[in-house]
Design an enzyme around this catalytic site. Structure first.
Site, mmCIF file in Angstrom:
data_model
loop_
_atom_site.group_PDB
_atom_site.id
_atom_site.type_symbol
_atom_site.label_atom_id
_atom_site.label_comp_id
_atom_site.label_asym_id
_atom_site.label_seq_id
_atom_site.Cartn_x
_atom_site.Cartn_y
_atom_site.Cartn_z
ATOM 1 N N ASP A 186 -16.959 7.232 -2.315
ATOM 2 C CA ASP A 186 -16.163 7.086 -1.558
ATOM 3 C C ASP A 186 -15.914 8.077 -1.040
ATOM 4 O O ASP A 186 -16.524 9.561 -1.317
ATOM 5 C CB ASP A 186 -14.760 6.522 -2.486
ATOM 6 N N ARG A 226 0.876 -1.002 0.034
ATOM 7 C CA ARG A 226 -0.013 0.079 -0.053
ATOM 8 C C ARG A 226 0.830 1.098 0.100
ATOM 9 O O ARG A 226 1.582 1.410 0.966
ATOM 10 C CB ARG A 226 -0.932 0.048 1.306
ATOM 11 N N CYS A 240 -16.410 1.252 -0.504
ATOM 12 C CA CYS A 240 -15.500 0.427 -0.068
ATOM 13 C C CYS A 240 -14.965 0.644 1.664
ATOM 14 O O CYS A 240 -14.234 -0.387 1.967
ATOM 15 C CB CYS A 240 -14.167 0.943 -0.900
ATOM 16 N N ARG A 288 -13.510 -8.822 0.670
ATOM 17 C CA ARG A 288 -12.372 -8.357 0.395
ATOM 18 C C ARG A 288 -11.424 -9.708 0.629
ATOM 19 O O ARG A 288 -10.554 -10.175 0.133
ATOM 20 C CB ARG A 288 -11.836 -7.327 1.462
ATOM 21 N N HIS A 338 -7.040 1.009 -6.944
ATOM 22 C CA HIS A 338 -7.353 0.058 -5.774
ATOM 23 C C HIS A 338 -8.075 -1.215 -6.280
ATOM 24 O O HIS A 338 -9.206 -1.494 -5.951
ATOM 25 C CB HIS A 338 -8.175 0.630 -4.714
ATOM 26 N N GLN A 347 -9.974 -3.944 -4.131
ATOM 27 C CA GLN A 347 -11.223 -3.519 -3.720
ATOM 28 C C GLN A 347 -12.423 -3.918 -4.789
ATOM 29 O O GLN A 347 -13.300 -4.419 -4.528
ATOM 30 C CB GLN A 347 -11.193 -2.145 -3.450
HETATM 31 N N1 NVA Z 1 -10.062 6.532 -1.535
HETATM 32 C C1 NVA Z 1 -9.666 6.158 -0.396
HETATM 33 C C2 NVA Z 1 -9.898 4.640 -0.198
HETATM 34 C C3 NVA Z 1 -9.735 4.021 1.013
HETATM 35 C C4 NVA Z 1 -9.845 2.553 1.072
HETATM 36 C C5 NVA Z 1 -8.335 6.727 -0.113
HETATM 37 O O1 NVA Z 1 -7.507 6.330 -0.921
HETATM 38 O O2 NVA Z 1 -8.006 7.181 0.780
HETATM 39 N N1 CP Z 2 -11.340 -0.594 1.702
HETATM 40 C C1 CP Z 2 -10.093 -0.329 2.051
HETATM 41 O O1 CP Z 2 -9.158 -0.616 1.497
HETATM 42 O O2 CP Z 2 -9.902 -0.470 3.611
HETATM 43 P P1 CP Z 2 -8.736 -0.145 4.513
HETATM 44 O O3 CP Z 2 -8.207 1.346 4.092
HETATM 45 O O4 CP Z 2 -9.282 -0.233 5.883
HETATM 46 O O5 CP Z 2 -7.731 -1.205 4.017
#
Ligand code: NVA
Ligand code: CP
Length: 317
Positions: A231, A113, A276, A304, A140, A143
């Protein structure tokens, strides 16, 4: 050490054909069914990843991705270690490439990540083990594997259906665009002009003859749709500021794209609501929608686990 076979990286959905992604979703569903009623800590019968080690390298916070990969790896018989990117040497000057070569000597696969998509590409280019995208600033894909699975559990095959995104054209939205092309469904994206999806991803969708449209009016976008998706308005490591000396904020631009009961009513009672998570309740979605009868957000979170197990099996066997 690689034995000359191509590495099975899982970086983005556009790298795969629809048949391969369909196989992963079907495999996830099969593994989910096979586990009905079993304790969550129990291994799957075949435990195909016994003796394999997964590293989870996270530069940003996570609840779902981190825990579902960890539990999934254990259910498959393998082991997992969580590494906070901020504590590793690559957060303090060591290159991603050197980190990647070192990790490849210790573990069998890496989930990253990362703050920057380029770090993921650099890691994959230099690793000699499979690399999986656990979210970047651009996409992502894991997801979306869970989201396609969840949509189909509630509304049947997604091919030919319509899905509406209402909100910021962000990383999750980009993976929805990839999915729309690969699973062949219609995606309507309702968003403000200043927060549209990545133009390169839209250009890719057009070149692939995908049915992906951007509209300004969320009410027009939800007419006849099977799912409304949103989101957070500000993604991790972004700021609310849209420029012009701080006078324009993402919140001000996105407020008309909030998913509330009125928008869900316009979508119709057969439309599901997807997110998500984590949600910023009261911003991009109201409590009434998130906790309401059309919401499938906790199924998405559960899936997931099952869909990433399918990705891990594919990458490591
Ligand atoms: N769009 C959000 C998704 C989190 C799972 C982010 O990148 O913060
Ligand atoms: N949806 C998702 O990726 O959640 P987290 O940020 O908790 O991993």
């Amino acid at each position: 050490m690689s034995l000359g076979k191509p590495l099975k990286h899982f970086l983005d959905l556009d790298a795969f054909d629809g048949a391969m992604l369909r196989q992963l979703v079907d495999d996830a569903q099969r593994m989910k069914s096979a586990r009905q009623g079993l304790p969550k800590g129990q291994c799957d019968d075949d435990a195909p990843l016994t003796g394999r080690m997964l590293a989870l390298v996270f530069e940003k916070p996570s609840t779902r991705t981190r825990i579902s990969f960890d539990v999934g790896m254990r259910q498959l018989g393998g082991e997992c270690m969580f590494l906070d990117g901020r504590d590793m040497q690559f957060g303090h000057g060591e290159t991603v490439g050197d980190t990647s070569r070192v990790l490849s000597r210790y573990v069998d696969a890496i989930v990253l990540r990362s703050k920057r998509h380029q770090s993921l590409l650099d890691l994959a280019r230099t690793a000699s083990v499979p690399v999986i995208n656990g979210l970047t600033d651009k996409t992502h894909p894991c997801q979306l594997m869970a989201d396609i699975m969840t949509f189909e559990e509630h509304r049947g095959p997604i091919t030919g259906k319509t899905v509406t995104w209402s909100g910021a054209g962000n990383n999750v939205c980009a993976s929805w665009i990839h999915a729309a092309v690969r699973f062949n469904f219609v995606l309507r994206i309702a968003c403000p002009a200043e927060i549209e999806p990545d133009p390169a991803v839209m250009a890719w969708a057009r070149a692939q003859k995908g049915r992906v449209d951007i509209v300004r009016d969320p009410y027009e976008a939800v007419a006849g749709t099977s799912a409304v998706v949103t989101d957070t308005w500000v993604q991790m490591s972004e700021t609310d500021n849209l420029g012009e000396g701080g006078t324009r904020s993402r919140h001000n631009s996105l407020v008309r794209y909030r998913v509330d009961e009125r928008l869900m009513q316009a979508a119709g009672k057969d439309a599901i609501f997807m997110h998500c998570l984590p949600a910023h309740r009261g911003e991009e979605v109201t409590d009434a929608v998130l906790d309401g009868p059309q919401s499938v957000v906790f199924d998405e979170a559960e899936n997931r686990l099952h869909s990433q197990k399918a990705v891990l099996r594919w990458a490591l066997t």
